[in-house]
Write a protein that holds these residues in place. Sequence first.
Motif, short mmCIF file in Angstrom:
data_model
loop_
_atom_site.label_atom_id
_atom_site.label_comp_id
_atom_site.label_asym_id
_atom_site.label_seq_id
_atom_site.Cartn_x
_atom_site.Cartn_y
_atom_site.Cartn_z
N ALA A 36 0.86 -1.20 0.00
CA ALA A 36 0.00 0.00 0.00
C ALA A 36 0.89 1.24 0.00
CB ALA A 36 -0.92 0.00 1.23
N GLY A 37 0.26 2.37 -0.27
CA GLY A 37 0.97 3.64 -0.22
C GLY A 37 0.34 4.56 0.81
N THR A 38 1.13 5.46 1.35
CA THR A 38 0.57 6.42 2.30
C THR A 38 -0.19 7.53 1.57
OG1 THR A 38 2.65 7.65 2.37
CG2 THR A 38 2.31 5.97 4.07
N GLY A 39 0.15 7.76 0.31
CA GLY A 39 -0.53 8.77 -0.50
C GLY A 39 -1.61 8.14 -1.36
N ASN A 40 -2.44 8.98 -1.93
CA ASN A 40 -3.55 8.50 -2.76
C ASN A 40 -3.37 8.82 -4.24
OD1 ASN A 40 -3.97 11.24 -2.82
ND2 ASN A 40 -6.04 11.19 -1.99
N PHE A 41 -2.14 9.08 -4.66
CA PHE A 41 -1.86 9.56 -6.02
C PHE A 41 -2.10 8.52 -7.10
CE2 PHE A 41 1.67 10.48 -3.03
CZ PHE A 41 1.25 11.72 -2.59
N HIS A 42 -1.91 7.25 -6.80
CA HIS A 42 -1.89 6.22 -7.84
C HIS A 42 -2.89 5.09 -7.62
CE1 HIS A 42 1.73 8.06 -9.50
NE2 HIS A 42 2.25 8.06 -8.29
N ILE A 43 -3.91 5.31 -6.83
CA ILE A 43 -4.87 4.26 -6.50
C ILE A 43 -5.39 3.59 -7.78
CG2 ILE A 43 -7.14 3.77 -5.49
CD1 ILE A 43 -6.53 5.96 -3.42
N GLY A 44 -5.29 2.26 -7.81
CA GLY A 44 -5.76 1.49 -8.96
C GLY A 44 -4.75 1.31 -10.07
N ASP A 45 -3.62 2.03 -10.00
CA ASP A 45 -2.60 1.93 -11.04
C ASP A 45 -1.72 0.69 -10.84
OD1 ASP A 45 -3.51 4.35 -11.99
OD2 ASP A 45 -1.80 5.52 -11.25
N PRO A 46 -1.14 0.19 -11.93
CA PRO A 46 -0.16 -0.89 -11.80
C PRO A 46 1.16 -0.29 -11.29
CG PRO A 46 -0.31 -0.20 -14.08
CD PRO A 46 -1.38 0.56 -13.33
N PRO A 47 2.11 -1.14 -10.90
CA PRO A 47 3.42 -0.62 -10.51
C PRO A 47 4.08 0.15 -11.67
CG PRO A 47 3.19 -2.90 -9.82
CD PRO A 47 2.02 -2.59 -10.70
#
Length: 151
Positions: A36-47
């Motif tokens: 998971a990430g602490t930010g919400n910038f890339h939700i749903g994106d692949p690596p």
Amino acid sequence: MTNILMVCLGNICRSPLAHGLLESKLPQDSFYIDSAGTGNFHIGDPPDHRSIAVAKSNGIDISNQQARQFKVSDFDAFDFIYVMDQSNYDNVIALARHDSDKEKVSRILKVVDNVGTKNVPDPYHGDLSDFEHVFSLLNNACTSISKSLLA
């Protein structure tokens, strides 16, 4: 089942690599690994394509992972939470409800001796060699984690 979460800022560079690495080193019938990430910038994106390429060149497929944001309920769902750097640590600890939440969180490189740093550098603004360096750091850490969990 032991549940382990890897956390970075956007969940597209470092934590997907750590997720894939540790998953490759532990039996999936006994361990569940996520990131998971602490930010919400890339939700749903692949690596990031560079993380995918470095993992693939080392025999690990992370292309099916999808970025998500760390949430408070992750403290209940996971036994261990490994963060990539001090900023990620501070952000996750800020969401902790009590000491037992905090006790689950540690910086991933703390498990490696003589690494020279306790923060995994964010390779996002770098080139492929930066991703390869991060892979190497995380591979050492995940090897140490897997050995301790399987001991």
